[in-house]
Design an enzyme around this catalytic site. Structure first.
Site, PDB file in Angstrom:
ATOM      1  N   GLU B  60       0.821  -1.208   0.000  1.00 41.97           N
ATOM      2  CA  GLU B  60       0.000   0.000   0.000  1.00 41.97           C
ATOM      3  C   GLU B  60       0.860   1.265   0.000  1.00 41.97           C
ATOM      4  O   GLU B  60       0.503   2.259  -0.636  1.00 41.97           O
ATOM      5  CB  GLU B  60      -0.958  -0.011   1.187  1.00 41.97           C
ATOM      6  CG  GLU B  60      -2.052  -1.085   1.087  1.00 41.97           C
ATOM      7  CD  GLU B  60      -1.572  -2.502   1.339  1.00 41.97           C
ATOM      8  OE1 GLU B  60      -0.461  -2.674   1.881  1.00 41.97           O
ATOM      9  OE2 GLU B  60      -2.308  -3.448   0.994  1.00 41.97           O
ATOM     10  N   HIS B 129     -11.872  -5.489   8.127  1.00 40.57           N
ATOM     11  CA  HIS B 129     -12.662  -5.181   6.928  1.00 40.57           C
ATOM     12  C   HIS B 129     -13.829  -4.263   7.283  1.00 40.57           C
ATOM     13  O   HIS B 129     -14.866  -4.299   6.646  1.00 40.57           O
ATOM     14  CB  HIS B 129     -13.212  -6.454   6.275  1.00 40.57           C
ATOM     15  CG  HIS B 129     -12.165  -7.442   5.887  1.00 40.57           C
ATOM     16  ND1 HIS B 129     -11.703  -8.411   6.740  1.00 40.57           N
ATOM     17  CD2 HIS B 129     -11.477  -7.615   4.732  1.00 40.57           C
ATOM     18  CE1 HIS B 129     -10.776  -9.133   6.136  1.00 40.57           C
ATOM     19  NE2 HIS B 129     -10.611  -8.673   4.920  1.00 40.57           N
TER      20      HIS B 129
HETATM   21  C1  LIG Z   1      -2.163  -4.884   4.140  1.00 39.18           C
HETATM   22  C2  LIG Z   1      -3.141  -5.721   3.388  1.00 39.18           C
HETATM   23  N1  LIG Z   1      -3.377  -5.447   2.081  1.00 39.18           N
HETATM   24  C3  LIG Z   1      -4.281  -6.176   1.385  1.00 39.18           C
HETATM   25  C4  LIG Z   1      -4.975  -7.191   1.987  1.00 39.18           C
HETATM   26  C5  LIG Z   1      -6.023  -7.984   1.201  1.00 39.18           C
HETATM   27  N2  LIG Z   1      -5.558  -9.342   0.919  1.00 39.18           N
HETATM   28  C6  LIG Z   1      -5.838 -10.370   1.741  1.00 39.18           C
HETATM   29  S1  LIG Z   1      -5.116 -11.787   1.283  1.00 39.18           S
HETATM   30  C7  LIG Z   1      -4.423 -11.063  -0.097  1.00 39.18           C
HETATM   31  C8  LIG Z   1      -3.556 -11.869  -1.011  1.00 39.18           C
HETATM   32  C9  LIG Z   1      -2.337 -12.407  -0.332  1.00 39.18           C
HETATM   33  O1  LIG Z   1      -1.671 -13.310  -1.166  1.00 39.18           O
HETATM   34  P1  LIG Z   1      -0.424 -14.162  -0.697  1.00 39.18           P
HETATM   35  O2  LIG Z   1       0.452 -13.345   0.177  1.00 39.18           O
HETATM   36  O3  LIG Z   1       0.197 -14.759  -1.887  1.00 39.18           O
HETATM   37  O4  LIG Z   1      -1.060 -15.287   0.245  1.00 39.18           O
HETATM   38  P2  LIG Z   1      -2.061 -16.465  -0.150  1.00 39.18           P
HETATM   39  O5  LIG Z   1      -3.436 -15.906   0.005  1.00 39.18           O
HETATM   40  O6  LIG Z   1      -1.771 -16.902  -1.509  1.00 39.18           O
HETATM   41  O7  LIG Z   1      -1.833 -17.536   0.866  1.00 39.18           O
HETATM   42  C10 LIG Z   1      -4.781  -9.716  -0.162  1.00 39.18           C
HETATM   43  C11 LIG Z   1      -4.378  -8.789  -1.217  1.00 39.18           C
HETATM   44  C12 LIG Z   1      -4.686  -7.432   3.353  1.00 39.18           C
HETATM   45  N3  LIG Z   1      -5.298  -8.421   4.025  1.00 39.18           N
HETATM   46  N4  LIG Z   1      -3.774  -6.700   4.018  1.00 39.18           N
END
Ligand SMILES: Cc1ncc(C[n+]2csc(CCOP(=O)(O)OP(=O)(O)O)c2C)c(N)n1
Ligand SMILES: [Mg+2]
Lengths: 408, 338
Positions: B60, B129
C-alpha cells in the site's frame, strides 16, 4: 535524444488466462535427489545456487532419494500424513459450514498442507510461529482442541478469542501460534524481533516467520530481511509461493524477475527453494534451517513452491482469472498422495488404512463441529460485554462509561 | 440517466475520466485484469489497456508512493487501497508527502492523486474489513477527505476528486455499494434500483467538493452525518416520528460549516452520527465548530452517536454498529431537554 525511441510501460501477465490451456512449460522441475545439501554452517555465499533450483526428495515412484532424504522417524512420517488428512477433512467441513450460513468466512489450504505440517513437526515446544491465515496445519498437527478452532470460526460462546476476530484468525501462545493479523506481512518482522529477543536473553527458542508470495511485496517483509541480515537472529523465514495472491499471479510480486528465494541474496541470508508439495523435502529442509538457527548461525530463508488449489477464500471465484484446470496441471502433484505413496512403499501404510484414516477424521471433525455448533453459530452466543474487554489491561473510565451506556 | 449501484457509479466516474483525460491512470491490488475485489474497476483494463489500468504488487505504501511519483510527473492517478483497514502502511506517504508537497515546495511540486478505499462496517468483516479511519485524514493539513453516500454523489464527487489539484482521500462505504443500508440488518436488503439517488447521468458531471446535502428538511433537530449513517438516520427519524433535518456532509474536509450552522441555528438541537470511534473522531470537530457558531441558538447539549471506542468486533457487529435503535434513543433524549 535521437538514439532513443519512446519508452513503454510493462505490466507482467501470467502465461494463461481463463479459456486457455494451463501452461507450465516454463516451470522447471529438477529431478528429485539432484540438489546438493550443504553443511549447516556453510556460508550464504557458497549456496547461492540453491535459491534458483528446487530441492526435491520424493521421486515419481514415491521413493525418497538424494542428499536431502534423511532418516526419518516413522512416527513423524505417519503423524505427518495423518495431520494432512485431518487438515483436509477440517477444511472441507468448514467450507460446508460457510455455505450453510453458519460462519461468515473461511480459507482453505488445499495443496499446501505439507508445508506447515512438515515444518511444525521439526520445531520444538517453546518455538514460535508467526503464521498467515493459510497455516491451519500448524495447529491441526498439534494437540490444539479442534472444537476450539471451530468455535473461533463460528464466533460463538466458546470462541477463545471472544468473537473479536474474523474466522480462522486463531491465536495460541501455548501452541507456538502467534495471533493472526488481517493486515498482510506485519507478522514477518515480529518473528525477527521475537528471535532477536530470544538471542538477547540467551534463550534456546527460535522463531518461524510465514508469508505468502503476494505479501512479500509489503514493506514489512523487506524490513524483516534487513533486520535478519543485520542481527542474524534465530529465525526461519518461510515464503509460501502458491503462485497466486487472490487474482494476482506471482509475477506481480516480482517472481518472474527473480525467485522469491533470491530475495535473500541481497541481504547475505542463506536461502533455499524447495518443492512444497514434497513432505520429505519440507521436513528435511526445515530441520536443516532450524538447526542453523539453534546453533546460532542465524536466519535462513526458504521459498516453498506450491499451488493454491482452493479459491483464495469463500468470497473468491478463481475461474474469473485462471483456467479451471490449472490446479490439475500443476507439475508438483498432490502432497497427500505423494506422501501416501511413499509410506505405502515403505510398508508403513496401505490403501485400506488411508481410507480408514479419511473416515476417522471426517467423523472426528463432524462430531467436533456438532459440539461446537451447540455453543452457537454465526456470532450466536457471543457477549456484547466482550467488546470492551482487552482494549487495555485495565478498562479506562471512558470505556466503562460506554459499556454502561450500552447497558451490558 | 441510468440506474446504477454505487459500484457502477464509481466505475463510471473512472471510465469517464479515463476517456476524457489521458493523464488519468487507475491501479491497485487486483484492480486490473480481475476488476477489483468489489468489481469497481471491472472492464476498465480491457477498455483502456494495461498502461492505464493495472494491477499492483501488494504494497500500500508503494501504491500511494508510486501514485504520488506519477502525480508529480503530471499524471492524475486514481489508486485503490483494497480496504481502508489496509491504508495504514501508506499513511506516511499521505501525511508526510502527498499532503505537504505543495506547501514545502511553494507550489513547485504538487500531488493531484485520488486514493479510493472501501470503508465502514456492516458486512461481518471483523476488525480488518470494517474500519472508518476518516478522522486520521481530516487531521492532516493538505488532504481533502470525501465520504459519499449515494451512487449519484459517488460518481460526481469522484470525478471532482480526480480533477482536483490536491490529494484526495475518497472513502466508499462498502455497505452502501449495493443498496441504501439503514442498519436493519435483519430485514431484507434494499438495492439502488428503485432509489432516486441511484439515478446517475452516464457522462461527465461534478458534485462539488466541500458542499453538504440536506437529505431531509426538518424543524426540530439537526442530524449531521455522512456515509452509511445517513440511511440509519433516515430510519431512526421515520421510526421516532421526530421532525429532524438530516445533513449528509459528503465532504468532511473542507467542511461545509455554513450548511451545518444554518440548520442548527434553525432547529436549536443537534445530533452528530458516525460509525467511527468516538474519541477524537470527526464528530468532535463538528461539535466544536457548531458550538463556536451556534452556541446561543442551542437548546440542548449536542449529542454524538458513534462506534464504541474499541476495535471493530466480529461476532458482536450489531452491538457495535450505531444502528437506528441507538440513534432513535439519542433523538428522543435530545428532544426531552427543555
Ligand atoms: C495490508 C493488506 N493489504 C491487502 C490485503 C487484502 N488481501 C488479503 S489476502 C491477499 C492476497 C495475499 O496473497 P499471498 O500473500 O500470496 O497469500 P495467499 O493468500 O496466496 O496464501 C490480499 C491482497 C490485506 N489483508 N492486508
Ligand atoms: Mg499466494
Amino acid at each position: 535524444m535521437p538514439d532513443f525511441g519512446p519508452l513503454s510501460f510493462k505490466v507482467p501477465e501470467p502465461p494463461v488466462r481463463p479459456g486457455d490451456e494451463p501452461d507450465f512449460s516454463d516451470f522447471e522441475v529438477p529431478k528429485a535427489g539432484t540438489v546438493r545439501r550443504p553443511e549447516v554452517d556453510a556460508d550464504a555465499d557458497d549456496m547461492k545456487d540453491l535459491a534458483t533450483t528446487m530441492i526435491r526428495v520424493l521421486n515419481r515412484d514415491g521413493e525418497a532419494v538424494g542428499p536431502w532424504a534423511i532418516d526419518m522417524d516413522r512416527e513423524v512420517l505417519l503423524h505427518g500424513l495423518r495431520s494432512m488428512l485431518r487438515t483436509r477433512a477440517f477444511d472441507e467441513r468448514m467450507m460446508t459450514l460457510q455455505r450453510q450460513g453458519k460462519t461468515s468466512f473461511y480459507m482453505k489450504c488445499t495443496g499446501e498442507e505439507a508445508i506447515a505440517i512438515g515444518q511444525q513437526l521439526a520445531l520444538s515446544q517453546g518455538d514460535m510461529n508467526f503464521p498467515t491465515y493459510r497455516q491451519q496445519g500448524l495447529l491441526l498437527c498439534q494437540d490444539y482442541p479442534v472444537v476450539d478452532m471451530i468455535c473461533q470460526i463460528l464466533s460463538n460462546a466458546r470462541d477463545p478469542l471472544r468473537g473479536r476476530q474474523l474466522p480462522i484468525m486463531y491465536s495460541s501462545k501455548k501452541h507456538g501460534f502467534f495471533t493472526i493479523s488481517g493486515n498482510l506481512g506485519t507478522q514477518y518482522i515480529h518473528a525477527v524481533g521475537w528471535a532477536m529477543a530470544s538471542a538477547i536473553k540467551g534463550d534456546t527458542k527460535i522463531a518461524a516467520a510465514w508469508i505468502g508470495d503476494g505479501s512479500t511485496a509489503e514493506s514489512d517483509f523487506h524490513a524483516a530481511l534487513v533486520n535478519a541480515s543485520v542481527y542474524k537472529p534465530p529465525v526461519v523465514l518461510n515464503i509460501v509461493n502458491n503462485q497466486w495472491a487472490i487474482s494476482s499471479f506471482q509475477g506481480l510480486a516480482g517472481g518472474d524477475s527473480a525467485t522469491f528465494a533470491e530475495r535473500a541474496h541481497g541481504y547475505g541470508i542463506p536461502s533455499l527453494r524447495v518443492d512444497g508439495n514434497d513432505f520429505m523435502a519440507v521436513h528435511a529442509v526445515s530441520k536443516w534451517a532450524i538447526e542453523r538457527a539453534r546453533r546460532n548461525l542465524g536466519p535462513t530463508l526458504i521459498e516453498w513452491v506450491t499451488y493454491r488449489v482452493a479459491p483464495h477464500s469463500t468470497s473468491d471465484d478463481p475461474s474469473k482469472y485462471r483456467p479451471r484446470e490449472e490446479s490439475e496441471a500443476w507439475p508438483l502433484g498432490d502432497p497427500v498422495l505423494r506422501l501416501k505413496n511413499h509410506l505405502i512403499g515403505l510398508g508403513l501404510w496401505s490403501e485400506e488404512r488411508h481410507l480408514q484414516a479419511e473416515a476417522e477424521f471426517d467423523e472426528e471433525i463432524r462430531v467436533a463441529t456438532k459440539e461446537a455448533e451447540s455453543y452457537g453459530v454465526m456470532g450466536g452466543g457471543s457477549s456484547a460485554r466482550d467488546i470492551f474487554e482487552d482494549v487495555y489491561k485495565d478498562m479506562p473510565p471512558h470505556l466503562r462509561a460506554q459499556r454502561q451506556k450500552m447497558g451490558v | 440517466m441510468v440506474q446504477m449501484t454505487m459500484i457502477e457509479a464509481v466505475r463510471s466516474a473512472m471510465d469517464v475520466m479515463l476517456e476524457r483525460d489521458d493523464n488519468v491512470v487507475v491501479f491497485g491490488e487486483d484492480v486490473g485484469y480481475f476488476g477489483g475485489v468489489f468489481r469497481c474497476t471491472a472492464g476498465l483494463q480491457k477498455k483502456y489497456g494495461t498502461s492505464r489500468v493495472f494491477d499492483s504488487p501488494i504494497n500500500e505504501s508503494g501504491i500511494v508512493g508510486a501514485g504520488i511519483g506519477m502525480a508529480v510527473y503530471g499524471l492524475r492517478p486514481c489508486v485503490e487501497v483494497q480496504f481502508a483497514d489496509y491504508i495504514y502502511p501508506a499513511y506516511d506517504q499521505l501525511v508526510s508527502e502527498a499532503a505537504r508537497m505543495r506547501y514545502r515546495s511553494a507550489g513547485d511540486f504538487t500531488a493531484p492523486i485520488t486514493i479510493r478505499s472501501p470503508c465502514g462496517g456492516g458486512i461481518f468483516g471483523g476488525q480488518t474489513h470494517s474500519q472508518s479511519p476518516e478522522a486520521i485524514f481530516t487531521h492532516v493539513s493538505g488532504l481533502k477527505t470525501i465520504v459519499p453516500s449515494t451512487p449519484y454523489d459517488a460518481k460526481g464527487l469522484l470525478i471532482s476528486a480526480i480533477e482536483d489539484d490536491d490529494p484526495v482521500v475518497f472513502l466508499e462505504p462498502k455497505r452502501l455499494y449495493n443498496g441504501p443500508f439503514d442498519g436493519h440488518h435483519d430485514k431484507p436488503a434494499r438495492n439502488w434500483t428503485s432509489h432516486p439517488l441511484g439515478e446517475v447521468p452516464e457522462g461527465h458531471y461534478n458534485v462539488p467538493i466541500g458542499e453538504a446535502a440536506i437529505r431531509r428538511t426538518g424543524a426540530d433537530v439537526s442530524i449531521i452525518t455522512y456515509g452509511t449513517m445517513c440511511f440509519v438516520a433516515e430510519a431512526a427519524v421515520a421510526e421516532t416520528g421526530i421532525d429532524a433535518e438530516i445533513i449528509d456532509l459528503r465532504t468532511l474536509l473542507p467542511l461545509d460549516i455554513e450548511t451545518i450552522s444554518q440548520s442548527v441555528s434553525k432547529t436549536g438541537r443537534c445530533l452528530v452520527l458516525h460509525e467511527a470511534t468516538l474519541t477524537s473522531g470527526f464528530g468532535a470537530e463538528i461539535v466544536a465548530q457548531i458550538q463556536e457558531r451556534c452556541f446561543y441558538a442551542l437548546e440542548a447539549p449536542i449529542e454524538r452517536v458513534t462506534g464504541w471506542d474499541t476495535p471493530y468486533p466480529h461476532a458482536q457487529e450489531w452491538d457495535y454498529f450505531p444502528g437506528p435503535a441507538r440513534v432513535g434513543r439519542a433523538l428522543r433524549s435530545l428532544m426531552e431537554v427543555i
